[in-house]
Design a protein around this motif. Structure first.
Motif, PDB file in Angstrom:
ATOM      1  N   ALA A  43       0.830  -1.208   0.000  1.00  0.00           N
ATOM      2  CA  ALA A  43       0.000   0.000   0.000  1.00  0.00           C
ATOM      3  C   ALA A  43       0.860   1.251   0.000  1.00  0.00           C
ATOM      4  O   ALA A  43       0.564   2.234  -0.694  1.00  0.00           O
ATOM      5  CB  ALA A  43      -0.932  -0.011   1.209  1.00  0.00           C
ATOM      6  N   GLN A  44       1.934   1.224   0.776  1.00  0.00           N
ATOM      7  CA  GLN A  44       2.828   2.386   0.814  1.00  0.00           C
ATOM      8  C   GLN A  44       3.503   2.605  -0.537  1.00  0.00           C
ATOM      9  O   GLN A  44       3.626   3.751  -0.999  1.00  0.00           O
ATOM     10  CB  GLN A  44       3.880   2.192   1.906  1.00  0.00           C
ATOM     11  N   ARG A  45       3.912   1.509  -1.193  1.00  0.00           N
ATOM     12  CA  ARG A  45       4.548   1.643  -2.518  1.00  0.00           C
ATOM     13  C   ARG A  45       3.570   2.239  -3.517  1.00  0.00           C
ATOM     14  O   ARG A  45       3.942   3.098  -4.340  1.00  0.00           O
ATOM     15  CB  ARG A  45       5.032   0.271  -3.012  1.00  0.00           C
ATOM     16  N   GLU A  46       2.325   1.777  -3.470  1.00  0.00           N
ATOM     17  CA  GLU A  46       1.335   2.320  -4.401  1.00  0.00           C
ATOM     18  C   GLU A  46       1.143   3.818  -4.172  1.00  0.00           C
ATOM     19  O   GLU A  46       1.050   4.600  -5.122  1.00  0.00           O
ATOM     20  CB  GLU A  46       0.002   1.591  -4.242  1.00  0.00           C
ATOM     21  N   ALA A  47       1.088   4.226  -2.903  1.00  0.00           N
ATOM     22  CA  ALA A  47       0.929   5.648  -2.596  1.00  0.00           C
ATOM     23  C   ALA A  47       2.138   6.445  -3.072  1.00  0.00           C
ATOM     24  O   ALA A  47       1.993   7.535  -3.645  1.00  0.00           O
ATOM     25  CB  ALA A  47       0.729   5.834  -1.102  1.00  0.00           C
ATOM     26  N   ASP A  48       3.318   5.926  -2.846  1.00  0.00           N
ATOM     27  CA  ASP A  48       4.534   6.632  -3.277  1.00  0.00           C
ATOM     28  C   ASP A  48       4.577   6.757  -4.794  1.00  0.00           C
ATOM     29  O   ASP A  48       4.958   7.812  -5.331  1.00  0.00           O
ATOM     30  CB  ASP A  48       5.779   5.897  -2.773  1.00  0.00           C
ATOM     31  N   ASP A  49       4.204   5.683  -5.488  1.00  0.00           N
ATOM     32  CA  ASP A  49       4.190   5.734  -6.957  1.00  0.00           C
ATOM     33  C   ASP A  49       3.156   6.752  -7.453  1.00  0.00           C
ATOM     34  O   ASP A  49       3.419   7.517  -8.388  1.00  0.00           O
ATOM     35  CB  ASP A  49       3.867   4.354  -7.531  1.00  0.00           C
ATOM     36  N   ALA A  50       1.988   6.760  -6.821  1.00  0.00           N
ATOM     37  CA  ALA A  50       0.944   7.697  -7.227  1.00  0.00           C
ATOM     38  C   ALA A  50       1.375   9.134  -6.969  1.00  0.00           C
ATOM     39  O   ALA A  50       1.086  10.046  -7.755  1.00  0.00           O
ATOM     40  CB  ALA A  50      -0.356   7.392  -6.477  1.00  0.00           C
ATOM     41  N   ALA A  51       2.088   9.346  -5.865  1.00  0.00           N
ATOM     42  CA  ALA A  51       2.539  10.699  -5.534  1.00  0.00           C
ATOM     43  C   ALA A  51       3.531  11.227  -6.558  1.00  0.00           C
ATOM     44  O   ALA A  51       3.591  12.437  -6.817  1.00  0.00           O
ATOM     45  CB  ALA A  51       3.166  10.711  -4.146  1.00  0.00           C
ATOM     46  N   GLY A  52       4.306  10.315  -7.166  1.00  0.00           N
ATOM     47  CA  GLY A  52       5.303  10.742  -8.141  1.00  0.00           C
ATOM     48  C   GLY A  52       4.796  10.756  -9.572  1.00  0.00           C
ATOM     49  O   GLY A  52       5.523  11.209 -10.481  1.00  0.00           O
ATOM     50  N   ALA A  53       3.591  10.281  -9.812  1.00  0.00           N
ATOM     51  CA  ALA A  53       3.055  10.212 -11.171  1.00  0.00           C
ATOM     52  C   ALA A  53       2.544  11.576 -11.626  1.00  0.00           C
ATOM     53  O   ALA A  53       2.101  12.389 -10.811  1.00  0.00           O
ATOM     54  CB  ALA A  53       1.928   9.183 -11.227  1.00  0.00           C
ATOM     55  N   PRO A  54       2.586  11.840 -12.938  1.00  0.00           N
ATOM     56  CA  PRO A  54       2.023  13.105 -13.435  1.00  0.00           C
ATOM     57  C   PRO A  54       0.513  13.142 -13.226  1.00  0.00           C
ATOM     58  O   PRO A  54      -0.156  12.102 -13.198  1.00  0.00           O
ATOM     59  CB  PRO A  54       2.390  13.096 -14.919  1.00  0.00           C
ATOM     60  N   LEU A  55      -0.025  14.338 -13.088  1.00  0.00           N
ATOM     61  CA  LEU A  55      -1.469  14.476 -12.911  1.00  0.00           C
ATOM     62  C   LEU A  55      -2.187  14.061 -14.184  1.00  0.00           C
ATOM     63  O   LEU A  55      -1.712  14.327 -15.296  1.00  0.00           O
ATOM     64  CB  LEU A  55      -1.831  15.919 -12.565  1.00  0.00           C
ATOM     65  N   PRO A  56      -3.344  13.418 -14.064  1.00  0.00           N
ATOM     66  CA  PRO A  56      -4.097  13.017 -15.262  1.00  0.00           C
ATOM     67  C   PRO A  56      -4.680  14.234 -15.969  1.00  0.00           C
ATOM     68  O   PRO A  56      -4.791  15.321 -15.395  1.00  0.00           O
ATOM     69  CB  PRO A  56      -5.202  12.123 -14.689  1.00  0.00           C
ATOM     70  N   ALA A  57      -5.064  14.051 -17.199  1.00  0.00           N
ATOM     71  CA  ALA A  57      -5.673  15.134 -17.968  1.00  0.00           C
ATOM     72  C   ALA A  57      -6.972  15.565 -17.294  1.00  0.00           C
ATOM     73  O   ALA A  57      -7.774  14.742 -16.860  1.00  0.00           O
ATOM     74  CB  ALA A  57      -5.949  14.677 -19.389  1.00  0.00           C
TER      75      ALA A  57
END
Length: 477
Positions: free
Chosen positions: A30-44
């Motif tokens: 769960a923490q990895r998913e949150a970290d990955d989401a935090a670093g991803a570009p914002l969606p259109a």
């Protein structure tokens, strides 16, 4: 806003955390998913970064769910823009992070730190509407006429940028000095209109100050705080949005409402009988909410009346529906249908209710993952509501006991807020008569035994202050 503080020594809240079974961290996946989401570009999404939003929250908060911008409409009326953190863009349906948020249900706040619904990389980072950063949001645009009546509602996924993180104390000072920043300069005017409309509907607000425990250097302080006018005005914007969301879901015949039965006539009649002995003027043409709004909670008899009025506010729940709307869709305190959609960083239910509103507004099918969640959410939220309430009350009771443990035998002045029911009422068999008293200094609220006159000030003696049991007990002196 009235604030009273009394210092307390160092307190270990660890036992309370363990007693409530609060998690210490997030599972690795769960923490990895949150970290990955935090670093991803914002969606259109629609670019609304030109709108100068600001947030208004407690000074130390970093999990910022809402940002607002208020303006006048050409030709009269107002436009309320309310940006809500778009948590669904960061949490993948069916993933380990969603699973963990269902286990937690909501953020639990304790004096020594919160137990967040989402990892801090999201809740206090990439998903929070912190200033000077582009963020994903669900933007509600609500048009009001000059009287504060809603005339149009729109919502969309958008990219927004807050310009400032404001706090309640500073905003109240600015309002008193007539220097509110432009994005919220209209908040007193709009808030007052919405409050007046609510009172005419029959809305009920209990104006009792709240106890809290705050850090103070190496120790803690026990705080009694009453909401200021700007905090009340700010709450009206959230209520406005929640009512708009409920209307969308009821029209679409699917959703999740926050409901509470309206006060029973016999309960209102009992409260009316209590008014005169407590010195509360209740004209025949005024509602409960209108009477409460005119009271000064710092007066013991008014505080006792408000405490009695709390008995009207029972049975709050989440009500899911898919097809036929619920027979009783309203929230008695709001006096209208109402839904939770404005705090998705802190409440699980808001993420799903928001997704339903977006789909219905856009004329598309509600996503399967959101539809399937609706019937399961009431039980999860009820369970975690109890946990959050137990944490709040447990922390205050512990602070009260630690603060007073070396003062057993001392006498204090206290206001009697509540008394036990008579023997033929609801009192527990074998329980010594008594009630609830509130001290001025320190700001403690606890049980007191003896013959207590409701709404009067009495002298009480501290009989017990036991931190291990989180128990404080007074006797009438």
């Amino acid at each position: 806003m009235v604030i009273r503080r009394v210092l307390a020594p160092r307190i270990d809240f660890g036992a309370l955390r363990r007693e409530l079974g609060l998690p210490e961290g997030f599972p690795a996946a769960a923490q990895r998913e949150a970290d990955d989401a935090a670093g991803a570009p914002l969606p259109a999404a629609a670019d609304r970064t030109d709108i100068p939003f600001v947030t208004v929250d407690p000074a130390t908060s970093r999990d910022l769910d809402q940002a607002m911008h208020l303006s006048r409409r050409p030709g009269g009326g107002f436009r309320v823009r309310y940006a809500i953190a778009d948590v669904a863009t960061h949490v993948r349906p069916g993933g380990p992070l969603e699973e963990e948020t269902w286990r937690r249900g909501q953020t639990v706040y304790l004096p020594d730190g919160n137990v967040p619904l989402h990892p801090h990389t999201l809740s206090e980072g990439a998903a929070s509407l912190l200033p000077d950063a582009d963020r994903a949001a669900v933007l509600w645009t609500i048009d009001l006429d000059a009287d504060g009546d809603t005339v149009a509602v729109a919502l969309e996924r958008a990219r927004v940028r807050s310009r400032a993180k404001l706090d309640y104390v500073g905003v109240q000072l600015d309002a008193d000095a007539g220097r509110l920043p432009e994005p919220i300069a209209l908040l007193p005017e709009i808030g007052a209109l919405l409050t007046a409309r609510g009172l005419r509907r029959g809305a009920i607000n209990l104006p009792l100050p709240e106890q809290d425990v705050e850090p103070d250097g190496d120790g803690w302080r026990l705080v009694l705080r009453g909401p200021g006018p700007m905090e009340d005005h700010n709450a009206q914007i959230s209520l406005l949005t929640g009512m708009a969301a409920a209307d969308i879901m009821l029209a679409g015949r699917i959703g999740l409402l926050r409901t509470m039965p309206p006060p029973k006539p016999e309960a209102v009649a009992r409260l009316r009988l209590a008014a005169a002995p407590l010195g509360v003027d209740w004209p025949a043409d005024r509602s409960v909410g209108e009477v409460l709004a005119g009271l000064d909670a710092s007066r013991p008899r008014a505080a006792a009346f408000i405490d009695q009025a709390a008995e009207l506010m029972r049975g709050a729940a989440y009500t899911a529906f898919d097809g036929e709307p619920p027979e009783q869709p309203e929230h008695g305190g709001v006096a209208a249908a109402y839904a939770h959609v404005t705090a998705p960083l802190r409440r699980l239910a808001d993420r799903y209710a928001t997704e339903v509103c977006l789909a219905l507004h856009e004329g598309r099918e509600v996503p399967d993952w959101a539809r399937a969640a609706l019937p399961k959410l009431p039980e999860v939220m009820a369970t975690t509501d109890r946990t959050a309430s137990a944490a709040t009350r447990g922390a205050i009771e512990l602070a009260e006991a630690v603060l007073l443990e070396h003062r057993v035998g001392e006498t204090f002045s206290a206001a009697v807020l509540d008394v036990d029911a008579p023997p033929n009422g609801n009192s527990k068999p074998g329980r010594e008569p008594g009630g609830t008293v509130a001290l001025d200094e320190p700001p403690v609220r606890a049980r007191c035994t003896g013959d207590l006159p409701l709404g009067e000030r009495v002298q009480v003696r501290l009989a017990t202050a036991d931190p291990t049991q989180r128990k404080v007990l007074f006797d009438r002196a």
